[in-house]
Design a protein around this motif. Structure first.
Motif, PDB file in Angstrom:
ATOM      1  N   LEU A   3       0.659  -1.251   0.004  1.00 35.61           N
ATOM      2  CA  LEU A   3      -0.081  -0.016   0.101  1.00 35.61           C
ATOM      3  C   LEU A   3       0.896   1.273   0.037  1.00 35.61           C
ATOM      4  O   LEU A   3       0.347   2.371   0.184  1.00 35.61           O
ATOM      5  CB  LEU A   3      -0.788   0.001   1.171  1.00 35.61           C
ATOM      6  CG  LEU A   3      -1.876  -1.053   1.263  1.00 35.61           C
ATOM      7  CD1 LEU A   3      -2.520  -1.266   2.624  1.00 35.61           C
ATOM      8  CD2 LEU A   3      -3.011  -0.901   0.032  1.00 35.61           C
ATOM      9  N   LEU A   5       3.149   2.399   2.202  1.00 39.25           N
ATOM     10  CA  LEU A   5       3.032   2.998   3.535  1.00 39.25           C
ATOM     11  C   LEU A   5       4.471   2.648   4.239  1.00 39.25           C
ATOM     12  O   LEU A   5       4.755   1.645   4.851  1.00 39.25           O
ATOM     13  CB  LEU A   5       1.944   2.518   4.569  1.00 39.25           C
ATOM     14  CG  LEU A   5       0.594   2.734   3.747  1.00 39.25           C
ATOM     15  CD1 LEU A   5      -0.368   2.127   4.853  1.00 39.25           C
ATOM     16  CD2 LEU A   5       0.209   4.098   3.903  1.00 39.25           C
ATOM     17  N   SER A 124      -3.870   2.903   5.679  1.00 37.51           N
ATOM     18  CA  SER A 124      -3.544   3.544   4.384  1.00 37.51           C
ATOM     19  C   SER A 124      -4.773   4.670   4.141  1.00 37.51           C
ATOM     20  O   SER A 124      -4.448   5.428   3.569  1.00 37.51           O
ATOM     21  CB  SER A 124      -3.601   2.577   3.535  1.00 37.51           C
ATOM     22  OG  SER A 124      -4.917   2.024   3.126  1.00 37.51           O
TER      23      SER A 124
END
Length: 197
Positions: A3, A5, A124
């Motif tokens: 994602l 992150l 996220s």
């Protein structure tokens, strides 16, 4: 990673403070593994230290119940630490043994999830929301610094439309007004046959 992150790089000061409050066998990296026999006090100390790190924008605390784990006690410790300055999300894995801890967290409006995957998804969404808010605050610079707008030309178009009793500009008139202020538009022309097109 899937994602996009990135995990925070813990500062040297944070690493030093974590070494002081955690067993020697802790992970010495992010994610911070405080070892399975962690007490509520150890959770509180580790979370407090990480919250103070300027490199950390938010925390996801995961509890995996062991025989000696106190899920409700850890939840109460986190409630006491939750100042709202940084996002705090939790994942109390399991069901019956962690139910009271989840209730404590929910009652304190601390998000809690059953699996790490759903907790990371929620994280996220927070990150993307923050990014989108920053983008919305960005103001584009002027398109042209050298050319003054043709205010008089735009005024003539609008006045002629009003004189005709219309309240809506045609596509060509709208684009002419935008062009008078040097705002780019997609080119368009009127054609009356396939051959003209």
């Amino acid at each position: 990673a899937d994602l996009s992150l990135p995990l925070a790089d813990l500062s040297k000061e944070t690493m030093k403070r974590l070494n002081e409050v955690l067993p020697a066998t802790w992970s010495h990296s992010n994610p911070v593994d405080i070892i399975g026999d962690a007490t509520p006090e150890r959770y509180a100390q580790a979370v407090s230290v990480c919250m103070d790190d300027p490199n950390v924008d938010g925390l996801l605390v995961i509890l995996t119940p062991q025989a000696m784990t106190d899920p409700a006690g850890v939840a109460q410790a986190l409630v006491a630490l939750n100042t709202g300055k940084k996002p705090l999300l939790t994942c109390w894995m399991g069901e019956i043994q962690v139910g009271e801890g989840r209730r404590i967290l929910r009652d304190a409006n601390i998000p809690t999830f059953n699996t790490p995957e759903t907790a990371v998804d929620a994280f996220s969404y927070l990150v993307n929301h923050g990014r989108n808010q920053k983008l919305l605050l960005e103001t584009p610079g002027p398109i042209s610094r050298d050319q003054a707008p043709d205010v008089e030309g735009a005024r003539l178009i609008i006045e002629s439309v009003l004189a005709e009793g219309r309240k809506v500009l045609s596509e060509a008139e709208s684009k002419a007004v935008l062009h008078a202020f040097h705002i780019p538009t997609a080119p368009a022309s009127i054609v009356r046959s396939p051959n003209e097109a």
